[in-house]
Design an enzyme around this catalytic site. Structure first.
Site, short mmCIF file in Angstrom:
data_model
loop_
_atom_site.label_atom_id
_atom_site.label_comp_id
_atom_site.label_asym_id
_atom_site.label_seq_id
_atom_site.Cartn_x
_atom_site.Cartn_y
_atom_site.Cartn_z
N SER A 117 0.83 -1.20 0.00
CA SER A 117 0.00 0.00 0.00
C SER A 117 0.87 1.25 0.00
O SER A 117 1.71 1.43 -0.87
CB SER A 117 -0.94 -0.05 1.21
N ASP A 168 -8.90 -4.71 -5.86
CA ASP A 168 -8.38 -3.78 -4.85
C ASP A 168 -8.47 -2.35 -5.36
O ASP A 168 -7.75 -1.96 -6.29
CB ASP A 168 -6.93 -4.16 -4.54
N HIS A 209 -7.61 -5.73 0.07
CA HIS A 209 -6.37 -4.97 0.20
C HIS A 209 -5.43 -5.55 1.26
O HIS A 209 -4.34 -5.03 1.47
CB HIS A 209 -6.70 -3.51 0.55
#
Length: 431
Positions: free
Chosen positions: A265, A325, A376
């Protein structure tokens, strides 16, 4: 030189396997062996997987992206799969070691000392030694602390670590591997930094600012901000990293070295900025130590100028992406690399302001109706690669959106909770 058969390494999901050829001779004219996805390897148990990594001595350059992973992604080569999982575990260690207990003396720091951290998170046999902890200071941009969460000040927080392969592991890997890993967004100031989605010139090389190379302002701020208000405060994340990487490169200057950066991320964004910075400043040396990024669920980081410059510098990026995602589609949901050109090749004048992904994409596909935010989660990324997570939507033609929507709205009140979970995911990790 007589050929020698290498040991075998596991394919964590299938029964296919690969046999690699000769060990790498240390000569400047050496051309590395090409890995072929249709070769075979006997499957080994997970307990023997570390021994299997020894085969990287023959093909590590290609696994690190020497040829942009040509013929290794589709289908996914078992040796590459093994390495992606291995680096993913290093990133997962950041989450396991990060202390989010407000009552703890180590709040917003690592729970463990450098000497024991990898052992404490279950990576005792990784063959790496942590050399430095890395901290990042979120910029004070004066936004309210939303969504609720820990710590809203601009105090530096532990965000990752630097590690180097031990002497014994060098023989296994065929080189000294310097690993830098970053966790994703956790604290409020990091969330707020992620909201700063405007592009700004990176200007990381003082001798050549390259104003056409632009990156997301929030990520750049996290990378370059320091505790200026405190004369005893930490330097920026960037300063900490460049100093340690330079030290390790100098220490091992007579060895073959690789620089591997992995993040999830927001952490993958910081990792890509670091990779670009190293290459732009030439810290990887005249011999061009390979700089490779393994990105898990990463967003776009910069514009097309940033992408093109990374490619010119030889930065290799493998983006592991779940098609479901939403974070991987931001920023630049509309204005991105797919919007640059009109039919006939006409390029819009604002193309330099469009976000663009960097690197080679490895697509995964997983989704849980009762918990959409799982799309995610790093553990789900790693679990699917290992074969421990079932992917019910991974048929060749892609996700069946009609069936998915039908199941979503037929679940009584569950769909409301699912919608809230997904909204919170996008809001809290807007990147």
């Amino acid at each position: 030189m007589a050929s020698s058969l290498l040991h075998c390494m596991p394919n964590p999901i299938t029964n296919s396997s690969t046999l690699l050829a000769d060990p790498i001779p240390h000569t400047s004219s050496y051309s590395p062996p090409r890995l072929k996805s249709n070769q075979s390897l006997p499957v080994l148990s997970r307990s023997r997987s570390r021994a299997a990594v020894s085969q990287l001595a023959a093909g590590w350059r290609e696994i690190q992206g020497l040829n942009n992973w040509e013929n290794l992604v589709k289908p996914l080569h078992p040796l590459l799969r093994h390495e992606i999982v291995r680096y993913g575990e290093f990133v997962a260690a950041c989450y396991k070691a990060f202390d989010l207990d407000p009552e703890s003396k180590r709040y917003l720091n690592c729970k463990y000392g450098k000497a024991s951290m990898l052992e404490s998170v279950g990576l005792l046999e990784s063959g790496y030694e942590v050399t430095k902890y890395v901290y990042a200071t979120a910029p004070d941009i004066g936004l309210p602390a939303i969504p609720p969460g820990p710590c809203s000040s601009n105090e530096a927080r532990w965000i990752g670590y630097v590690a180097a392969s031990s002497d014994s592991e060098v023989a296994t890997l065929g080189r000294r591997d310097i690993v830098i890993t970053f966790r994703g967004t956790v604290t409020n100031p990091e969330w707020m930094a992620n909201l700063m989605s405007s592009l700004t010139p990176a200007r990381l090389d003082p001798h050549d600012p390259r104003p056409e190379v632009k990156v997301e302002e929030g990520f750049l701020s996290l990378y370059t901000s320091d505790e200026r208000s405190d004369k005893f405060g930490l330097g920026s994340c960037r300063d900490q990293l460049l100093s340690e990487i330079s030290r390790l490169i100098n220490k091992h200057q007579d060895e073959e070295v690789s620089i591997t950066i992995a993040g999830h991320s927001m952490g993958s964004s910081l990792g890509l900025l670091l990779a670009y910075d190293i290459a732009e400043l030439g810290l990887n040396g005249p011999g061009k130590i390979p700089v490779t990024v393994f990105s898990f669920g990463g967003p776009r980081v910069g514009n097309s100028g940033f992408k093109e410059r990374c490619e010119e510098l030889g930065v290799r990026v493998l983006r592991v992406v779940n098609v479901n995602d939403p974070i991987t589609k931001m920023p630049g949901v509309v204005f991105n690399e797919n919007f640059k050109r009109f039919r006939g090749g006409f390029e819009f004048p604002w193309s330099c302001s469009c976000y663009a992904h960097v690197g080679v994409e490895l697509l995964l596909d997983f989704f849980k109706m009762h918990n959409p935010s799982c799309v995610h989660d790093l553990e789900n990324y790693i679990g699917l690669l290992r074969g421990h997570t079932k992917s019910p939507w991974s048929h060749p033609e892609g996700p069946n959106l009609a069936d998915r929507a039908k199941g979503f709205f037929s679940g009584g009140g569950e769909w409301r909770d699912a919608a809230v979970n997904m909204f919170n995911l996008v809001q809290s990790q807007w990147t």
